[in-house]
Each structure stands twice: as C-alpha cells, then as structure tokens.
Design an enzyme around this catalytic site. Structure first.
Site, PDB file in Angstrom:
ATOM      1  N   THR A  97      -0.572  -2.894  -2.338  1.00  0.00           N
ATOM      2  CA  THR A  97      -0.435  -1.311  -2.759  1.00  0.00           C
ATOM      3  C   THR A  97       1.062  -0.439  -2.528  1.00  0.00           C
ATOM      4  OG1 THR A  97      -2.385  -0.964  -3.136  1.00  0.00           O
ATOM      5  CG2 THR A  97      -1.260   0.987  -3.027  1.00  0.00           C
ATOM      6  N   LYS A 172      -2.868   3.073  -9.644  1.00  0.00           N
ATOM      7  CA  LYS A 172      -3.301   2.759  -9.082  1.00  0.00           C
ATOM      8  C   LYS A 172      -3.395   4.004  -8.431  1.00  0.00           C
ATOM      9  CE  LYS A 172      -5.039   0.803  -4.721  1.00  0.00           C
ATOM     10  NZ  LYS A 172      -6.399   0.364  -4.889  1.00  0.00           N
ATOM     11  N   LYS A 240      -1.170   5.272   3.617  1.00  0.00           N
ATOM     12  CA  LYS A 240      -0.160   5.201   3.612  1.00  0.00           C
ATOM     13  C   LYS A 240       0.113   5.645   2.141  1.00  0.00           C
ATOM     14  CE  LYS A 240      -0.393   0.698   1.880  1.00  0.00           C
ATOM     15  NZ  LYS A 240      -0.357   0.372   0.704  1.00  0.00           N
TER      16      LYS A 240
HETATM   17  N1  LIG Z   1      -8.222  -3.401   2.353  1.00  0.00           N
HETATM   18  C1  LIG Z   1      -8.888  -3.497   1.124  1.00  0.00           C
HETATM   19  O1  LIG Z   1      -9.764  -3.104   0.694  1.00  0.00           O
HETATM   20  C2  LIG Z   1      -7.599  -2.861  -0.651  1.00  0.00           C
HETATM   21  C3  LIG Z   1      -8.287  -2.858  -1.361  1.00  0.00           C
HETATM   22  C4  LIG Z   1      -6.486  -2.591  -2.597  1.00  0.00           C
HETATM   23  C5  LIG Z   1      -5.320  -2.686  -2.108  1.00  0.00           C
HETATM   24  N2  LIG Z   1      -5.319  -3.147  -0.882  1.00  0.00           N
HETATM   25  C6  LIG Z   1      -3.535  -3.299  -0.607  1.00  0.00           C
HETATM   26  O2  LIG Z   1      -3.467  -4.677  -1.113  1.00  0.00           O
HETATM   27  C7  LIG Z   1      -2.805  -4.806   0.090  1.00  0.00           C
HETATM   28  C8  LIG Z   1      -2.682  -5.672   1.258  1.00  0.00           C
HETATM   29  O3  LIG Z   1      -3.815  -5.202   2.278  1.00  0.00           O
HETATM   30  P1  LIG Z   1      -4.681  -5.378   3.093  1.00  0.00           P
HETATM   31  O4  LIG Z   1      -6.920  -5.355   2.868  1.00  0.00           O
HETATM   32  O5  LIG Z   1      -5.646  -7.544   2.718  1.00  0.00           O
HETATM   33  O6  LIG Z   1      -4.184  -5.968   4.689  1.00  0.00           O
HETATM   34  P2  LIG Z   1      -4.409  -7.045   6.080  1.00  0.00           P
HETATM   35  O7  LIG Z   1      -5.478  -7.414   6.013  1.00  0.00           O
HETATM   36  O8  LIG Z   1      -3.743  -5.671   7.026  1.00  0.00           O
HETATM   37  O9  LIG Z   1      -3.174  -7.758   6.150  1.00  0.00           O
HETATM   38  C9  LIG Z   1      -2.184  -7.785   5.230  1.00  0.00           C
HETATM   39  C10 LIG Z   1      -1.545  -8.919   5.335  1.00  0.00           C
HETATM   40  O10 LIG Z   1       0.334  -8.676   5.501  1.00  0.00           O
HETATM   41  C11 LIG Z   1       1.252  -9.154   6.343  1.00  0.00           C
HETATM   42  N3  LIG Z   1       2.019  -8.403   6.627  1.00  0.00           N
HETATM   43  C12 LIG Z   1       1.979  -7.165   7.302  1.00  0.00           C
HETATM   44  N4  LIG Z   1       4.063  -6.843   7.288  1.00  0.00           N
HETATM   45  C13 LIG Z   1       4.637  -7.655   6.450  1.00  0.00           C
HETATM   46  C14 LIG Z   1       5.226  -8.290   7.306  1.00  0.00           C
HETATM   47  N5  LIG Z   1       6.249  -6.811   7.375  1.00  0.00           N
HETATM   48  N6  LIG Z   1       6.117  -9.166   7.094  1.00  0.00           N
HETATM   49  C15 LIG Z   1       5.332 -10.417   6.867  1.00  0.00           C
HETATM   50  N7  LIG Z   1       3.925 -10.294   6.127  1.00  0.00           N
HETATM   51  C16 LIG Z   1       3.514  -8.745   6.742  1.00  0.00           C
HETATM   52  C17 LIG Z   1       0.088  -9.411   7.274  1.00  0.00           C
HETATM   53  O11 LIG Z   1       0.430 -10.368   8.133  1.00  0.00           O
HETATM   54  P3  LIG Z   1      -0.007 -10.730  10.031  1.00  0.00           P
HETATM   55  O12 LIG Z   1      -2.035 -11.061   9.161  1.00  0.00           O
HETATM   56  O13 LIG Z   1       0.430 -11.616  10.341  1.00  0.00           O
HETATM   57  O14 LIG Z   1      -0.372  -9.037  10.099  1.00  0.00           O
HETATM   58  C18 LIG Z   1      -0.773  -9.930   6.614  1.00  0.00           C
HETATM   59  O15 LIG Z   1      -1.357 -11.201   6.009  1.00  0.00           O
HETATM   60  C19 LIG Z   1      -2.141  -3.414   0.927  1.00  0.00           C
HETATM   61  O16 LIG Z   1      -1.122  -2.474   0.753  1.00  0.00           O
HETATM   62  C20 LIG Z   1      -3.453  -3.235   0.659  1.00  0.00           C
HETATM   63  O17 LIG Z   1      -3.459  -0.787   0.535  1.00  0.00           O
HETATM   64  C21 LIG Z   1      -6.204  -2.945  -0.286  1.00  0.00           C
END
Ligand SMILES: NC(=O)c1ccc[n+]([C@@H]2O[C@H](COP(=O)([O-])OP(=O)(O)OC[C@H]3O[C@@H](n4cnc5c(N)ncnc54)[C@H](OP(=O)(O)O)[C@@H]3O)[C@@H](O)[C@H]2O)c1
Length: 289
Positions: A97, A172, A240
């Site tokens: 997102t 979104k 965010k």
């Molecule tokens: N969680 C939800 O319910 C949900 C629903 C809809 C949309 N989203 C969106 O989907 C996206 C991911 O969400 P998530 O919940 O999966 O987040 P998350 O669990 O915090 O995972 C983030 C992922 O991105 C990696 N990452 C972040 N910054 C990075 C960087 N600078 N370089 C390399 N890798 C990086 C992290 O690596 P590490 O493992 O090394 O930290 C991890 O694999 C976000 O944009 C969020 O807003 C989330």
C-alpha cells in the site's frame, strides 16, 4: 512452469508467496531478514536469493509487498533492486500500500527498461492472505494486467483493473477513508451501549442484521467489547495509509474532515503505546478516561 519472484515475506507476503508456490509457480523469494526467507523456502520447497536483484533474475513475474514508498524504492530501484535483475518483457506487481505517485514513478522507470508495472494493493488482512481471498485493486495497462491476472488470482478472490497506473492505490485510499470513520462510529456505538447499561453483545447481534451492518461490526465488535486489540491491521500501518490519503486529497481537492480527525485519534493511540494494536483500538480512547 512460470518463473516468479516474491520480495517481502511479511504478514501478507509470506502466505501470498505460498499460494503461488502451491499453484505450481516456480517461486524464488527474497526477504530482508534472511531467516524468514529460509523458513519460507523450507516450508514450500522453494528457492531464496540474497538480494531482490538475484531473486528477480529470469523471472517473468516479480511481486513486492513491503512497507511504504521508500521501502518499495529500495527493493525495486536500488543497485541490488529487482529492476536490476529483471529481463525485458517481465512484469513487476507491487502489492504494497503506497502512493499513486510512486506507482506512476515505477511505471515510468519500468517503461525505460521494457518492464511492465502494476500497482496492486490488497485488502482482506492476514486472514484474507492466508485463505487466498484477498481483494486486489490494480492500476496499469490492460495488456500487462491480462498477463499477470492469473497469478494474482492464486491469492485474490476479486482481482480488478481499476484504470491506469496509480488507480489501484487510489482505490485502496478510498477503502481506507471508508474504514476510518466507520471504526470511530463503531467505537462510539459500542461505548454508548455499555454506558447505557445494555447487553452490548446482544445489541450488535441485533443491529448487525440491519442497516448499520459492516465487516468491522461483524468481525470486531466482540473483541472491542473485551478490550482486545491484537486482531489485525496495525495502527502504525493505518497512519501510514491515512497520511497517503490526506496527501492525495491535498492534490485533488477532496475534503476529508473525518479522516483527518480519526488520524489524530490514531496518533493518540500510538502515544498510549498502541502502535501495534489493531485499528479497532480507537475504542480505548473512549473507555479509558
Ligand atoms: N497486514 C495487513 O493486514 C495488511 C492488509 C492490507 C495491506 N497491507 C499492506 O501490505 C504491506 C505489507 O504489510 P505486512 O502486514 O505484510 O507488513 P510486515 O509484516 O511488517 O512485513 C513487511 C515486509 O516488508 C519488508 N521490508 C520492509 N521495508 C523493507 C526495506 N526497506 N527493504 C527490504 N524489505 C523491507 C519486511 O522485511 P523484514 O522481515 O526484514 O522486516 C517484511 O518482509 C504494507 O504496505 C501494508 O500497509 C497490510
């Protein structure tokens, strides 16, 4: 077998990449903290690479699902980013997102290298990612969408092209704007029910059959009444997303008075130590004096 790469094995990316592997895609993963990539590769008998560039080499489809705009730039445009490894004609699908401006920036950078780009944020949370029932909102060119659609349907129940680059992210944003005010209203209703001396659970059982019904009401009212806030999308992520919405509204002139106010409530939740609480934690600002 279609060769694919998945970059970012977080709460969302880990199961999404798993669905691709389960449906027969030849998936190579990259994750910044290598332990997660090792766990994924062992669980799915897949491959992992030490950089996004190496993961993307030879892939027809490259998926990213990281944190924010700058995280996407780091894994796509950096020296060891995906674009450095992708071949002409390959497609990048960004599930992060992020802003609509980033989507257009990526599309422009991709065009210069002969790489197709889609912005494809998702909705449906961790549960939707695990059970393969996400809503995927896509921006980009229809010919590119047609080539990537089948892969996205491995984890997406509804995969829809919304318009040119940025349209997925803009859709979104509408989703998040609609949720923000709704969760505050649900919190106010729940707190009112308790203070009025009603059996609040029964109240929601009854009114969720009527015009006030919502996904948030059906899925969150019980935990909100118990003061439990660890059931999904984190407040940090929501802020965010709301910042992205408010910045876009500055550009397009849309008024978002309630969204801006609810964003301030979430800031208050963060200050109370609730950065990782789920979004229904707006309730605690009402229940605790
Ligand atoms: N969680 C939800 O319910 C949900 C629903 C809809 C949309 N989203 C969106 O989907 C996206 C991911 O969400 P998530 O919940 O999966 O987040 P998350 O669990 O915090 O995972 C983030 C992922 O991105 C990696 N990452 C972040 N910054 C990075 C960087 N600078 N370089 C390399 N890798 C990086 C992290 O690596 P590490 O493992 O090394 O930290 C991890 O694999 C976000 O944009 C969020 O807003 C989330």
């Amino acid at each position: 077998m279609t060769k694919a790469a998945f970059i970012g094995l977080g709460v969302m990316g880990y199961p999404m990449a798993g669905h691709l592997a389960a449906k027969g895609y030849d998936v190579t993963v990259f994750n910044r903290s290598a332990a997660k990539a090792a766990r994924w590769a062992a669980e799915h008998k897949g491959k992992r690479a030490p950089t996004p560039r190496e993961a993307a080499e030879g892939a027809e489809l490259v998926f990213t699902c990281v944190g924010n705009d700058d995280d996407v730039r780091a894994v796509v445009l950096g020296k060891d980013g995906a674009f450095a490894g992708m071949k002409q004609g390959a497609i990048l699908v960004d599930h992060t997102t992020a802003s609509a401006a980033l989507a257009r920036e990526l599309e422009g950078a991709g065009k210069a290298k002969g790489i197709g780009v889609l912005d494809a944020p998702v909705s449906g949370g961790e549960a939707g990612a695990k059970n393969g029932k996400l809503t995927v909102m896509v921006g980009g060119e229809s010919a590119i969408f047609d080539r990537a659609r089948k892969a996205m349907e491995c984890y997406g129940l509804a995969v829809t092209l919304m318009g040119p680059a940025g349209s997925g992210q803009l859709t979104k944003m509408v989703n998040q704007i609609c949720i923000a005010g709704l969760v505050q209203a649900l919190s106010e209703g729940a707190n009112f029910a308790v203070r009025a001396g009603l059996d609040a659970r029964r109240v929601f059982e009854v009114i969720s059959k009527g015009a006030a019904q919502s996904w948030q009401m059906e899925n969150r009212h019980a935990t909100m009444l118990e003061g439990k806030y660890d059931f999904g999308f984190a407040v940090d992520w929501m802020r965010k997303d709301l910042a992205i919405c408010l910045a876009e509204a500055e550009r397009n002139g849309a008024r978002l008075p309630v969204t801006a106010l609810v964003d301030q409530f979430y800031k208050h939740v963060q200050a109370k130590g609730g950065r990782r609480y789920d979004t229904s934690s707006l309730m605690l600002l009402l229940t605790k004096d």
